[in-house]
Design a protein around this motif. Structure first.
Motif, PDB file in Angstrom:
ATOM      1  N   GLU A 130    -142.894 -18.459 -17.559  1.00 31.95           N
ATOM      2  CA  GLU A 130    -144.163 -18.048 -16.989  1.00 31.95           C
ATOM      3  C   GLU A 130    -144.715 -19.180 -16.117  1.00 31.95           C
ATOM      4  O   GLU A 130    -144.268 -20.335 -16.234  1.00 31.95           O
ATOM      5  N   PRO A 131    -145.698 -18.892 -15.247  1.00 33.28           N
ATOM      6  CA  PRO A 131    -146.315 -19.974 -14.480  1.00 33.28           C
ATOM      7  C   PRO A 131    -147.019 -20.956 -15.404  1.00 33.28           C
ATOM      8  O   PRO A 131    -147.312 -20.637 -16.561  1.00 33.28           O
ATOM      9  N   THR A 132    -147.289 -22.146 -14.881  1.00 34.03           N
ATOM     10  CA  THR A 132    -147.929 -23.176 -15.705  1.00 34.03           C
ATOM     11  C   THR A 132    -149.218 -22.681 -16.322  1.00 34.03           C
ATOM     12  O   THR A 132    -149.519 -22.958 -17.494  1.00 34.03           O
ATOM     13  N   ALA A 133    -150.022 -21.943 -15.557  1.00 33.74           N
ATOM     14  CA  ALA A 133    -151.281 -21.423 -16.093  1.00 33.74           C
ATOM     15  C   ALA A 133    -151.035 -20.534 -17.302  1.00 33.74           C
ATOM     16  O   ALA A 133    -151.805 -20.557 -18.277  1.00 33.74           O
ATOM     17  N   GLY A 134    -149.961 -19.749 -17.279  1.00 31.33           N
ATOM     18  CA  GLY A 134    -149.639 -18.906 -18.417  1.00 31.33           C
ATOM     19  C   GLY A 134    -149.216 -19.711 -19.631  1.00 31.33           C
ATOM     20  O   GLY A 134    -149.546 -19.366 -20.772  1.00 31.33           O
ATOM     21  N   GLN A 135    -148.493 -20.798 -19.406  1.00 29.02           N
ATOM     22  CA  GLN A 135    -148.096 -21.669 -20.508  1.00 29.02           C
ATOM     23  C   GLN A 135    -149.323 -22.360 -21.109  1.00 29.02           C
ATOM     24  O   GLN A 135    -149.439 -22.490 -22.329  1.00 29.02           O
ATOM     25  N   GLU A 136    -150.231 -22.792 -20.251  1.00 29.19           N
ATOM     26  CA  GLU A 136    -151.459 -23.431 -20.738  1.00 29.19           C
ATOM     27  C   GLU A 136    -152.298 -22.447 -21.544  1.00 29.19           C
ATOM     28  O   GLU A 136    -152.926 -22.824 -22.539  1.00 29.19           O
ATOM     29  N   ALA A 137    -152.305 -21.178 -21.130  1.00 29.20           N
ATOM     30  CA  ALA A 137    -153.074 -20.166 -21.850  1.00 29.20           C
ATOM     31  C   ALA A 137    -152.501 -19.923 -23.240  1.00 29.20           C
ATOM     32  O   ALA A 137    -153.241 -19.780 -24.218  1.00 29.20           O
ATOM     33  N   VAL A 138    -151.170 -19.891 -23.363  1.00 29.04           N
ATOM     34  CA  VAL A 138    -150.542 -19.724 -24.679  1.00 29.04           C
ATOM     35  C   VAL A 138    -150.885 -20.903 -25.584  1.00 29.04           C
ATOM     36  O   VAL A 138    -151.217 -20.725 -26.761  1.00 29.04           O
TER      37      VAL A 138
END
Length: 245
Positions: free
Chosen positions: A71-79
C-alpha cells in the motif's frame, strides 16, 4: 492479508465492543470517505526502551508489512495508527504485540489474519520489510502524521463486514477503509501518549529473522543490476532426440 484485509480491525474482539456501541448510538456513515489532511501527531508517544522497544518494533513492522506492505506510505501509516490506537484504549490489549497477535492461537478469531493463516511462512521482499520498519519506528516515536484520527478498525474495500455499519467511517486510504467508534471525537484516542506495559515475546516472529533496516533498502537500490548469466548453448540433437552423454 486481512481477508485480505478483513482486519484485524474488525475481528471477533471488536464485535462485542461495536455491538454495545451500536445499541447506544446509531452512527451515520458518510457516503464519501472523510479524507483527513495529514498533520503532525499532537502528543508523541512515550518512548519504549530496551527489549520492549525491540519487540514492539518487530510486531508493528510485521503487521504493517503483511497487512499493507504494498500500500502507499499513507496507508501503512494508517494501519500503524490503528494498532497504536487499540493499544491505548478500549477492550484491547495494552501492548503492541498483544494487539497484533490477539487471537492468533485460534484458527479463526484472530484480529489480524496474517497471524493465524500461515502468511508468516511467506517471506516478503527486504525492501517491503525495511519500509514497514521505518513506518513502525516513526509511529512509535510519534513522528508519523495523523491519518485516521481515532480509528481502531479497518477492512479491505472489497469486503463488507457485518460490523462496519455500527461504526463511523473516517477515511479510505489505498485499499482500506477505516472506522472509529461512535461518539468519539477526532482526537480522543490519538492525543493520548503510548506507554508500554510489557511487550510479550512472540515465538511466531522467529521465522522473520533479523529485520532489515532502511539502509539495507537504500544499498540494495543503489547497487547496479547484474546482467543475467548467459544460458549454456543447448546440445545438438537431431530430430529432437536426446543427445548422447
Amino acid at each position: 492479508m486481512i481477508l485480505k484485509g478483513f482486519l484485524c480491525a474488525g475481528g471477533l474482539a471488536a464485535s462485542a465492543f461495536a455491538t454495545a456501541a451500536a445499541a447506544q448510538l446509531t452512527p451515520t456513515i458518510p457516503d464519501t470517505p472523510v479524507a483527513l489532511p495529514a498533520e503532525p501527531s499532537p502528543t508523541p508517544p512515550a518512548p519504549l526502551g530496551g527489549e520492549d522497544r525491540n519487540r514492539a518494533v518487530q510486531c508493528l513492522t510485521a503487521a504493517i508489512a503483511y497487512e499493507a506492505g504494498f500500500e502507499p506510505t499513507a496507508g501503512q501509516e494508517a494501519v500503524a495508527e490503528v494498532i497504536l490506537n487499540r493499544a491505548r484504549s478500549g477492550p484491547f490489549p495494552r501492548s503492541v504485540c498483544g494487539v497484533v497477535f490477539a487471537g492468533s492461537e485460534r484458527r479463526t478469531g484472530c484480529q489480524f489474519t496474517f497471524t493465524c493463516d500461515g502468511s508468516l511462512r511467506r517471506r516478503l521482499p527486504a525492501r517491503v520489510m525495511a519500509a514497514a520498519r521505518s513506518v513502525a519506528e516513526a509511529a512509535l516515536d510519534g513522528r508519523n502524521p495523523l491519518r485516521v484520527s481515532g480509528a481502531a478498525w479497518y477492512h479491505a474495500d472489497y469486503v463488507s463486514p457485518y460490523w462496519a455499519p455500527s461504526l463511523v467511517r473516517v477515511a479510505k486510504i489505498g485499499a482500506h477503509i477505516f472506522y472509529r467508534a461512535p461518539g468519539l471525537g477526532d482526537r480522543t484516542i490519538a492525543a493520548r501518549s503510548f506507554t508500554a506495559s510489557g511487550e510479550p515475546a512472540i515465538a511466531a516472529l522467529a521465522v522473520l529473522g533479523r529485520l532489515p533496516d532502511a539502509a539495507t533498502t537504500v544499498s540494495a537500490a543503489a547497487a547496479p543490476a547484474r546482467a543475467p548469466a548467459a544460458a549454456p548453448a543447448p546440445a545438438f540433437s537431431l530430430w529432437g532426440l536426446a543427445p548422447k552423454r
